[in-house]
Design a protein around this motif. Sequence first.
Motif, short mmCIF file in Angstrom:
data_model
loop_
_atom_site.label_atom_id
_atom_site.label_comp_id
_atom_site.label_asym_id
_atom_site.label_seq_id
_atom_site.Cartn_x
_atom_site.Cartn_y
_atom_site.Cartn_z
N LYS A 23 62.43 67.27 64.85
CA LYS A 23 62.52 68.69 64.49
C LYS A 23 63.18 68.89 63.13
O LYS A 23 62.86 69.82 62.39
CB LYS A 23 63.31 69.46 65.55
CG LYS A 23 62.64 69.53 66.91
CD LYS A 23 61.48 70.47 66.92
CE LYS A 23 60.92 70.64 68.33
NZ LYS A 23 59.71 71.49 68.34
N GLY A 25 62.81 67.00 60.68
CA GLY A 25 61.91 66.52 59.64
C GLY A 25 62.24 65.14 59.12
O GLY A 25 61.76 64.75 58.05
N GLN A 73 64.13 70.56 53.81
CA GLN A 73 63.41 71.73 53.33
C GLN A 73 62.02 71.73 53.94
O GLN A 73 61.34 70.71 53.99
CB GLN A 73 63.30 71.68 51.80
CG GLN A 73 62.49 72.82 51.21
CD GLN A 73 62.27 72.63 49.72
OE1 GLN A 73 62.71 71.65 49.14
NE2 GLN A 73 61.60 73.58 49.10
N ARG A 74 61.60 72.88 54.42
CA ARG A 74 60.29 72.97 55.05
C ARG A 74 59.19 72.90 54.00
O ARG A 74 59.22 73.61 53.00
CB ARG A 74 60.17 74.28 55.85
CG ARG A 74 61.11 74.35 57.05
CD ARG A 74 61.00 73.13 57.92
NE ARG A 74 61.79 73.22 59.14
CZ ARG A 74 62.12 72.19 59.89
NH1 ARG A 74 61.75 70.96 59.54
NH2 ARG A 74 62.80 72.34 60.99
N TYR A 76 54.89 72.59 53.32
CA TYR A 76 53.58 72.86 53.89
C TYR A 76 52.53 72.47 52.84
O TYR A 76 52.53 73.01 51.74
CB TYR A 76 53.44 74.34 54.24
CG TYR A 76 54.58 74.88 55.06
CD1 TYR A 76 54.54 74.87 56.45
CD2 TYR A 76 55.74 75.41 54.46
CE1 TYR A 76 55.58 75.36 57.22
CE2 TYR A 76 56.79 75.90 55.21
CZ TYR A 76 56.71 75.87 56.59
OH TYR A 76 57.75 76.35 57.35
N SER A 127 52.88 69.02 57.42
CA SER A 127 54.15 69.74 57.32
C SER A 127 55.23 68.99 58.08
O SER A 127 54.95 68.16 58.95
CB SER A 127 54.00 71.15 57.92
OG SER A 127 55.22 71.87 57.83
N ASN A 128 56.50 69.29 57.75
CA ASN A 128 57.62 68.81 58.55
C ASN A 128 58.18 69.93 59.42
O ASN A 128 59.25 69.79 60.01
CB ASN A 128 58.72 68.22 57.66
CG ASN A 128 59.22 69.20 56.61
OD1 ASN A 128 58.74 70.33 56.50
ND2 ASN A 128 60.19 68.78 55.81
N ASP A 129 57.46 71.04 59.51
CA ASP A 129 57.83 72.16 60.38
C ASP A 129 57.03 72.02 61.67
O ASP A 129 55.90 72.50 61.78
CB ASP A 129 57.52 73.48 59.68
CG ASP A 129 58.01 74.70 60.46
OD1 ASP A 129 58.23 74.57 61.68
OD2 ASP A 129 58.15 75.78 59.85
N TRP A 132 55.88 75.34 63.45
CA TRP A 132 54.72 75.94 62.77
C TRP A 132 53.45 75.16 63.11
O TRP A 132 52.42 75.74 63.42
CB TRP A 132 54.97 75.93 61.27
CG TRP A 132 53.90 76.50 60.41
CD1 TRP A 132 53.64 77.83 60.17
CD2 TRP A 132 52.96 75.77 59.61
NE1 TRP A 132 52.60 77.96 59.28
CE2 TRP A 132 52.16 76.71 58.92
CE3 TRP A 132 52.72 74.41 59.40
CZ2 TRP A 132 51.14 76.34 58.05
CZ3 TRP A 132 51.70 74.04 58.53
CH2 TRP A 132 50.92 75.00 57.87
N LYS A 247 51.66 81.15 60.70
CA LYS A 247 52.84 81.16 61.54
C LYS A 247 52.73 82.22 62.63
O LYS A 247 53.19 82.04 63.74
CB LYS A 247 54.08 81.41 60.68
CG LYS A 247 55.40 81.31 61.42
CD LYS A 247 56.58 81.38 60.48
CE LYS A 247 56.68 80.17 59.60
NZ LYS A 247 57.94 80.14 58.79
#
Length: 249
Positions: A23, A25, A73-74, A76, A127-129, A132, A247
Amino acid sequence: MPHARQPEPQGGKRHGVARVLSKLGACSRSQAEAAVRAGRVMVDGRVVHDPEYPVEAERQRLSLDGVAVAAAQRIYLALNKPRGVVVSAADERGRGTVYDLLRDAGLPWLGPVGRLDKASEGLLLLSNDSVWAAGITEPSTHLDKTYHVQVAGRPDAAVLAAMLAGVREGDDLLKARRVELLRAGEKNAWMEVVLDEGRNRHIRRLLAALGFEVLRLVRVAIGPLQLGELAKGQWRHLDPAEVAPLKRH
């Protein structure tokens, strides 16, 4: 000999340490589980070996290979996946992966948002989110994915109607949400196919059941996000205005 069980932390809401690392990342869930079992993860200065060891991310110190882990940092990305490239961090057969295209970008770990098989191409999100990403891939969201598909032969109106009605294959009902014939030549044709769910090799299996071989399959949109003019093998960051509508799903 089994590892001694570490005392569980007291406090607020806790999750397994492997899940928390993912979670945050730091890496994928499977990579985190392997790292924990290998003794590469510490919680508050103590090595833990159980991927389900409960931690409270907001209050406890986590490290991986001696490096403190904090929320990354998120990020995308949209990538135009070429045909023949595998959507995997590593391939046991030595085939090229999408991560080869990101190798020198200096990015943190990113996970693919959904999949494209080796023979397919087009729009792939990374992404690392993970929250999302789950909102996009969760079947209950029914987010449209749009594909341009070249087939051998010339499908007629009855074939298009059959694609909308669906074909039963085992436990799966394979069908399209929308389908349109874009253009047809003497020996092949291009169709636009929209799915609001995604089963393994969904379009290929559906068309094979109707007697058509897929020659090319290109994903051109995910929800409102278009592949556009992004060159094959290239990637770009999504801007907040592109992230937000996905999202909401």
